[in-house]
Design an enzyme around this catalytic site. Sequence first.
Site, PDB file in Angstrom:
ATOM      1  N   ASP A 266      -1.065  15.313  70.494  1.00  0.00           N
ATOM      2  CA  ASP A 266      -2.048  16.406  70.560  1.00  0.00           C
ATOM      3  C   ASP A 266      -3.336  15.777  71.097  1.00  0.00           C
ATOM      4  O   ASP A 266      -4.029  15.053  70.383  1.00  0.00           O
ATOM      5  CB  ASP A 266      -2.248  16.973  69.146  1.00  0.00           C
ATOM      6  CG  ASP A 266      -3.338  18.038  69.097  1.00  0.00           C
ATOM      7  OD1 ASP A 266      -3.995  18.290  70.128  1.00  0.00           O
ATOM      8  OD2 ASP A 266      -3.530  18.610  68.006  1.00  0.00           O
TER       9      ASP A 266
ATOM     10  N   LYS B 243     -12.103  22.398  75.011  1.00  0.00           N
ATOM     11  CA  LYS B 243     -13.019  21.261  74.822  1.00  0.00           C
ATOM     12  C   LYS B 243     -13.283  20.609  76.186  1.00  0.00           C
ATOM     13  O   LYS B 243     -14.356  20.768  76.735  1.00  0.00           O
ATOM     14  CB  LYS B 243     -12.439  20.285  73.811  1.00  0.00           C
ATOM     15  CG  LYS B 243     -12.213  20.972  72.451  1.00  0.00           C
ATOM     16  CD  LYS B 243     -11.237  20.235  71.606  1.00  0.00           C
ATOM     17  CE  LYS B 243     -10.670  21.040  70.469  1.00  0.00           C
ATOM     18  NZ  LYS B 243     -11.651  21.590  69.554  1.00  0.00           N
TER      19      LYS B 243
ATOM     20  N   TRP C 112      -5.899  17.926  61.614  1.00  0.00           N
ATOM     21  CA  TRP C 112      -5.046  18.655  62.561  1.00  0.00           C
ATOM     22  C   TRP C 112      -3.605  18.171  62.499  1.00  0.00           C
ATOM     23  O   TRP C 112      -2.672  18.958  62.633  1.00  0.00           O
ATOM     24  CB  TRP C 112      -5.617  18.590  63.979  1.00  0.00           C
ATOM     25  CG  TRP C 112      -6.872  19.403  64.081  1.00  0.00           C
ATOM     26  CD1 TRP C 112      -8.143  18.937  64.224  1.00  0.00           C
ATOM     27  CD2 TRP C 112      -6.992  20.830  63.974  1.00  0.00           C
ATOM     28  NE1 TRP C 112      -9.036  19.984  64.227  1.00  0.00           N
ATOM     29  CE2 TRP C 112      -8.358  21.145  64.066  1.00  0.00           C
ATOM     30  CE3 TRP C 112      -6.064  21.875  63.797  1.00  0.00           C
ATOM     31  CZ2 TRP C 112      -8.822  22.470  64.007  1.00  0.00           C
ATOM     32  CZ3 TRP C 112      -6.518  23.182  63.738  1.00  0.00           C
ATOM     33  CH2 TRP C 112      -7.893  23.462  63.839  1.00  0.00           C
TER      34      TRP C 112
HETATM   35  N1  PMP Z   1      -5.696  19.996  67.460  1.00  0.00           N
HETATM   36  C1  PMP Z   1      -6.911  19.435  67.571  1.00  0.00           C
HETATM   37  C2  PMP Z   1      -7.019  17.954  67.714  1.00  0.00           C
HETATM   38  C3  PMP Z   1      -8.042  20.251  67.557  1.00  0.00           C
HETATM   39  O1  PMP Z   1      -9.259  19.698  67.641  1.00  0.00           O
HETATM   40  C4  PMP Z   1      -7.897  21.649  67.425  1.00  0.00           C
HETATM   41  C5  PMP Z   1      -9.076  22.589  67.457  1.00  0.00           C
HETATM   42  N2  PMP Z   1     -10.286  22.135  67.143  1.00  0.00           N
HETATM   43  C6  PMP Z   1      -6.612  22.173  67.293  1.00  0.00           C
HETATM   44  C7  PMP Z   1      -5.532  21.323  67.333  1.00  0.00           C
HETATM   45  C8  PMP Z   1      -6.389  23.648  67.140  1.00  0.00           C
HETATM   46  O2  PMP Z   1      -6.589  24.217  68.355  1.00  0.00           O
HETATM   47  P1  PMP Z   1      -6.502  25.798  68.599  1.00  0.00           P
HETATM   48  O3  PMP Z   1      -7.684  26.403  67.955  1.00  0.00           O
HETATM   49  O4  PMP Z   1      -6.499  25.857  70.094  1.00  0.00           O
HETATM   50  O5  PMP Z   1      -5.218  26.268  68.022  1.00  0.00           O
END
Ligand code: PMP
Length: 359
Positions: free
Chosen positions: A169, A193, A102
């Site tokens: 994040d 989550k 991520w």
């Molecule tokens: N950052 C992290 C740490 C994640 O776990 C995720 C999704 N699993 C995201 C960003 C992306 O999130 P979204 O699908 O809400 O854009």
Amino acid sequence: MKRVYNFSAGPAVLPEPVLKKVQGELLNYQETGMSVMELSHRSAPFQNIIEEAQSLLRELLSIPDDYHVVFMQGGASLQFSMIPLNLLGSDQEADYVLTGSWSKKAVKEAEKVGNARTLLPHEKFEIPAYTPEDFSPQSSYVHITSNNTIEGTRYHKWPETGGIPLIADMSSHILSEKIDVSSFGMIYAGAQKNLGPSGVTVAIIHDSLVGQASNTCPTMLNYETYVKHDSLFNTPPTFSIYVLKLVLEWVKENGGVEGMQADNERKAGLLYNCIDQSSLFHNPVPEKNRSLMNIPFSTRDEELDARFLKEAKAEGFEFLKGHRSVGGMRASLYNAMPLEGVEALVGFMKKFESEQGGV
Ligand code: PMP
């Protein structure tokens, strides 16, 4: 119908009392004669919901007054773009620590906007201890992914940035353990989550980072728009914010963040102990970097992993398949996963191992 144990990384398990409350209020929200989904976002009942959600989050995380709480759409992924569009001029630089998949997605968006420097740990499951010398003194901010959902790692000590705003994040572990918000310039998280359903993204932003975007920044991508209009510049994801508010009430009723942390340490401890004592299952993460929320494990034999997943599903353990970049299995133990779910999984893993003839 029996509910399964849902180990999904997200959208993920929600507290059952919250789902029941949603069900009970679905057709007639608090004597309005309509569903929350049908309420105008300008109506008093919805104003109460969004204000309550904000004040509960402030209370649960002890958010200081000089931070704003905003609700946005576009997921955590849109924040990958909004952060540089607000805080990184084309002639400026920012530091990105790449501890997982991520963070790599986040830096790609920053590179489109300005000069994004990257700090890359040597190992996939490593979380180095950073000190101010690691960062450029000119950096507008330092970005981290504080819990790596895919790799199953997390920071146990925040990087020391020497005064550069730290942006985290926290999508996959917000509200799972105590944090000091004042250590951060900004915290953001997709809701799906630990906070509620997908569709809403929460950010906690220090006042000094609002109003920094250039005039060319689109209105809907400018943090100032959300701050000035209390997240009601346009129609927000009303239903998601309503469920998020109920989840925050549930967290408060269950001991707040401290209560969540104690439960999470117990749940994760059970599963890590089971893996560490097993001669079949293996977790690739050094103990000091382990996540409380996302726990990857495998038998290191693809066929056996596939058999485990198939049998686990038949027993009511859902979404245990690991992310393709790590393989094997992954159990996500978010706040709403009951202890009984982890106990049942551990029991199943022990049974599976003994059936393999003590491999
Ligand atoms: N950052 C992290 C740490 C994640 O776990 C995720 C999704 N699993 C995201 C960003 C992306 O999130 P979204 O699908 O809400 O854009």
